[in-house]
Write a protein that holds these residues in place. Structure first.
Motif, PDB file in Angstrom:
ATOM      1  N   VAL A  83     -28.051  57.318  62.963  1.00  0.00           N
ATOM      2  CA  VAL A  83     -28.302  58.420  63.121  1.00  0.00           C
ATOM      3  C   VAL A  83     -28.511  57.177  64.518  1.00  0.00           C
ATOM      4  O   VAL A  83     -27.936  58.486  65.813  1.00  0.00           O
ATOM      5  CB  VAL A  83     -28.855  59.252  63.164  1.00  0.00           C
ATOM      6  N   ALA A  84     -29.346  56.678  64.621  1.00  0.00           N
ATOM      7  CA  ALA A  84     -29.948  55.746  66.303  1.00  0.00           C
ATOM      8  C   ALA A  84     -29.045  55.385  67.294  1.00  0.00           C
ATOM      9  O   ALA A  84     -28.706  55.832  68.258  1.00  0.00           O
ATOM     10  CB  ALA A  84     -30.388  54.870  65.972  1.00  0.00           C
ATOM     11  N   ALA A  85     -27.542  54.338  66.409  1.00  0.00           N
ATOM     12  CA  ALA A  85     -26.562  54.177  66.773  1.00  0.00           C
ATOM     13  C   ALA A  85     -26.176  55.277  67.556  1.00  0.00           C
ATOM     14  O   ALA A  85     -24.840  55.025  68.243  1.00  0.00           O
ATOM     15  CB  ALA A  85     -26.036  53.513  65.689  1.00  0.00           C
ATOM     16  N   LEU A  86     -25.607  56.783  66.519  1.00  0.00           N
ATOM     17  CA  LEU A  86     -25.074  57.146  67.058  1.00  0.00           C
ATOM     18  C   LEU A  86     -25.320  58.253  68.203  1.00  0.00           C
ATOM     19  O   LEU A  86     -24.572  58.259  69.222  1.00  0.00           O
ATOM     20  CB  LEU A  86     -24.724  58.869  65.867  1.00  0.00           C
ATOM     21  N   SER A  87     -26.772  57.921  69.050  1.00  0.00           N
ATOM     22  CA  SER A  87     -26.941  58.530  69.696  1.00  0.00           C
ATOM     23  C   SER A  87     -26.558  57.439  71.211  1.00  0.00           C
ATOM     24  O   SER A  87     -25.767  58.859  71.556  1.00  0.00           O
ATOM     25  CB  SER A  87     -28.428  57.880  69.841  1.00  0.00           C
ATOM     26  N   GLY A  88     -26.112  56.348  70.890  1.00  0.00           N
ATOM     27  CA  GLY A  88     -25.844  55.762  72.087  1.00  0.00           C
ATOM     28  C   GLY A  88     -24.155  56.613  72.459  1.00  0.00           C
ATOM     29  O   GLY A  88     -23.639  56.554  72.983  1.00  0.00           O
ATOM     30  N   ALA A  89     -22.991  56.866  71.203  1.00  0.00           N
ATOM     31  CA  ALA A  89     -22.052  57.532  71.539  1.00  0.00           C
ATOM     32  C   ALA A  89     -21.798  58.529  71.695  1.00  0.00           C
ATOM     33  O   ALA A  89     -21.348  58.858  72.609  1.00  0.00           O
ATOM     34  CB  ALA A  89     -20.482  57.472  69.870  1.00  0.00           C
ATOM     35  N   ILE A  90     -23.196  59.745  71.125  1.00  0.00           N
ATOM     36  CA  ILE A  90     -23.295  61.051  71.306  1.00  0.00           C
ATOM     37  C   ILE A  90     -23.783  60.944  73.487  1.00  0.00           C
ATOM     38  O   ILE A  90     -22.559  61.629  73.955  1.00  0.00           O
ATOM     39  CB  ILE A  90     -24.484  61.960  70.736  1.00  0.00           C
ATOM     40  N   HIS A  91     -23.758  60.189  74.460  1.00  0.00           N
ATOM     41  CA  HIS A  91     -24.816  59.997  74.621  1.00  0.00           C
ATOM     42  C   HIS A  91     -23.524  59.868  75.715  1.00  0.00           C
ATOM     43  O   HIS A  91     -23.052  59.983  76.915  1.00  0.00           O
ATOM     44  CB  HIS A  91     -25.139  59.020  75.121  1.00  0.00           C
TER      45      HIS A  91
END
Length: 147
Positions: A83-91
Motif C-alpha cells: 500500500v505504501a508503494a501504491l501511494s506513489g502510483a496513485i499520486h
C-alpha cells in the motif's frame, strides 16, 4: 489511466492495474511463471500488487491482491508495504493536487480474509509530504519458539 509500473517504499512491487472486480476475481496467479519473468530491482525479484478502483466494501477506493513467491507468500491478505508503494502510483497517475487524501484499500477478499487498510496521504507542492498506513488486526494464530 494507470499502467503497470514499479513502485517501492523499501520493498519493490510491480503494481498492476486491473479493469474491475470481476477481472480481479478471475486472476489465477502462476508463481512459477512470475519467478521466471518478473522484473528485478537491485537484484531483488519484485512482488505483484494487482489493484482496481472500487471494492466490495462500499468505502473502498481500491481493491487489491498481493503475490510474492520470492518471499514464500502465495497471497497476502494485507500488505502495508504494498500500500505504501501504491501511494506513489496513485499520486503519479491520478495527479493529486495539494491536499489531504484518506483512502481505504481492501485486500484479502478472494482468499476469505478481507482486510481494510487505511492510507492517508498528504500532498504538498505536488509531492507526497506524508503517508500513513494503518488498520486493525485479528490474531489468527499464536505460538512459542523455544531455543
Amino acid at each position: 489511466n494507470h499502467v503497470s509500473s514499479i513502485w517501492t517504499a523499501g520493498v519493490p512491487f510491480l503494481t498492476i492495474p486491473v479493469h474491475n472486480l470481476a477481472a480481479m476475481e478471475e486472476v489465477d496467479f502462476d508463481a512459477g511463471l512470475w519467478v521466471k519473468s518478473a522484473p528485478l530491482v537491485e537484484g531483488r525479484l519484485t512482488s505483484a500488487y494487482l489493484y482496481c478502483r472500487g471494492g466490495v466494501h462500499h468505502a473502498a477506493k481500491f481493491h487489491a491482491r498481493m503475490f510474492s513467491p520470492d518471499m514464500g507468500i502465495a497471497e497476502d491478505p494485507a500488505t502495508g508495504a504494498a500500500v505504501a508503494a501504491l501511494s506513489g502510483a496513485i499520486h503519479h497517475f491520478d495527479g493529486l493536487s495539494d491536499g489531504h487524501y484518506p483512502l481505504m484499500i481492501e485486500q484479502g477478499v478472494e482468499m476469505g480474509r478481507p482486510s481494510h487498510i487505511h492510507l492517508i496521504m498528504d500532498v504538498k507542492e505536488n509531492e507526497i509530504s506524508r503517508a500513513r498506513i494503518g488498520g486493525h488486526a485479528v490474531r489468527i494464530a499464536t505460538g512459542t519458539l523455544d531455543i
